[in-house]
Design an enzyme around this catalytic site. Structure first.
Site, PDB file in Angstrom:
ATOM      1  N   HIS A   1       0.865  -1.185   0.000  1.00 13.85           N
ATOM      2  CA  HIS A   1       0.000   0.000   0.000  1.00 13.85           C
ATOM      3  C   HIS A   1       0.907   1.241   0.000  1.00 13.85           C
ATOM      4  CE1 HIS A   1      -3.791  -1.878   2.083  1.00 13.85           C
ATOM      5  NE2 HIS A   1      -4.098  -1.572   0.835  1.00 13.85           N
TER       6      HIS A   1
ATOM      7  N   CYS B   1      -2.229   2.766   9.090  1.00 10.57           N
ATOM      8  CA  CYS B   1      -3.270   1.835   8.657  1.00 10.57           C
ATOM      9  C   CYS B   1      -4.479   1.884   9.583  1.00 10.57           C
ATOM     10  CB  CYS B   1      -2.733   0.406   8.640  1.00 10.57           C
ATOM     11  SG  CYS B   1      -1.378   0.156   7.504  1.00 10.57           S
TER      12      CYS B   1
END
Ligand code: ARG
Length: 271
Positions: free
Chosen positions: A170, A264
């Site tokens: 990511h 996150c």
């Protein structure tokens, strides 16, 4: 000279009550390694306290049983100027999370734009307030077609960046926004062309190395001055301090087993 002054932020987090590692969709996840959910909850609470102690507002969403990765709230949506571009997860295990986040944003009254393209919210989108553009990652999770869709939904230019190292699957594992115009990133996580783009746009960036990235040192949240960063990332903390930021170390060892850390767990609600 970078202006490292803090501005108060509003964040959305999800308690890890149902967190575990029961499937593996990134190289960090090992379904045979034991996970201490109670410890994860305590570590997550420490993160929430650190945010509120620094003057930030924390909202929470109700976790759902059977969705162990829902704790990674960054993936639930991407918001700029009060508008929310919804998520559409790559892997079936996480797909039901999108509806849970959508429900939360709609109930809270945000303008919600439903996506048609695969994208994992702030996991792959970052907003740079100074120039007012969006940095967007692709290569592992988010479909590059979602970059254009996000730009259209949010009315902001989007710069696409290609991720090439699956440990940094990511964008938010390889790059973070520190203040209105400064970013930090690990160059080797990006293709040669994307590295060139980043060098052009951000000549003053804080450059991270492999050790910083592996310690999840880029998976940070900054309010412009205080930088909430994984406690293991001591080298990264020192780099940030030398550039005038204040590192606030947070121990999230249990959540790292799922392949995530501070960023996150946090979705920033940009009004
Ligand atoms: N286990 C999750 C996944 O692989 C971790 C997500 C981490 N979130 C993030 N914003 N990088 O999808």
């Amino acid at each position: 000279m970078t202006d490292t002054s803090a501005t108060s932020r509003t964040y959305l987090l999800c308690p890890p009550e149902h967190y575990t590692v029961s499937y593996a969709i990134n190289p960090w996840m090992d379904t045979t390694a034991p996970v201490d959910t109670a410890l994860a909850v305590n570590q997550w609470k420490t993160l929430c306290e650190a945010l509120t102690e620094h003057g930030h507002t924390v909202h929470t969403i109700e976790p759902e049983a059977g969705l162990p990765d829902m704790v990674y709230a960054a993936n639930g949506a991407f918001m700029v100027d009060g508008a929310v571009y919804g998520a559409r997860f790559r892997y079936p295990q996480r797909q039901p999370e999108a509806a849970a986040y959508e429900k939360w944003f709609r109930a809270a009254g945000w303008r919600f734009v439903a996506p048609t393209e695969t994208n994992e919210g702030e996991g792959d989108f970052a907003y740079v307030p100074g120039p007012g553009f969006i940095l967007a990652g692709y290569g592992f999770r988010t479909d590059p077609r979602a970059h254009a869709e996000a730009g259209e939904a949010l009315g902001r230019p989007v710069v696409s960046l290609k991720l090439v190292d699956d440990r940094f699957y990511h964008l938010d594992t390889a790059l973070a926004v520190l203040d209105d115009e400064t970013i930090t990133y690990y160059p080797q996580a990006f293709s040669a062309s994307s590295r060139k783009v980043l060098r052009q746009l951000f000549p003053g960036a804080v450059i991270a190395d492999e050790a910083d990235a592996l310690a999840f040192g880029l998976n940070l949240v900054s309010d412009g001055r205080n930088v909430f960063v994984n406690a293991e990332a001591t080298g990264m903390a020192a780099k940030l301090e030398s550039r005038g930021y204040r590192a606030v170390p947070i121990d999230l060892s249990e959540l790292k087993k799922g392949g995530g850390s501070v960023k996150c767990c946090i979705s920033e609600l940009r009004l």
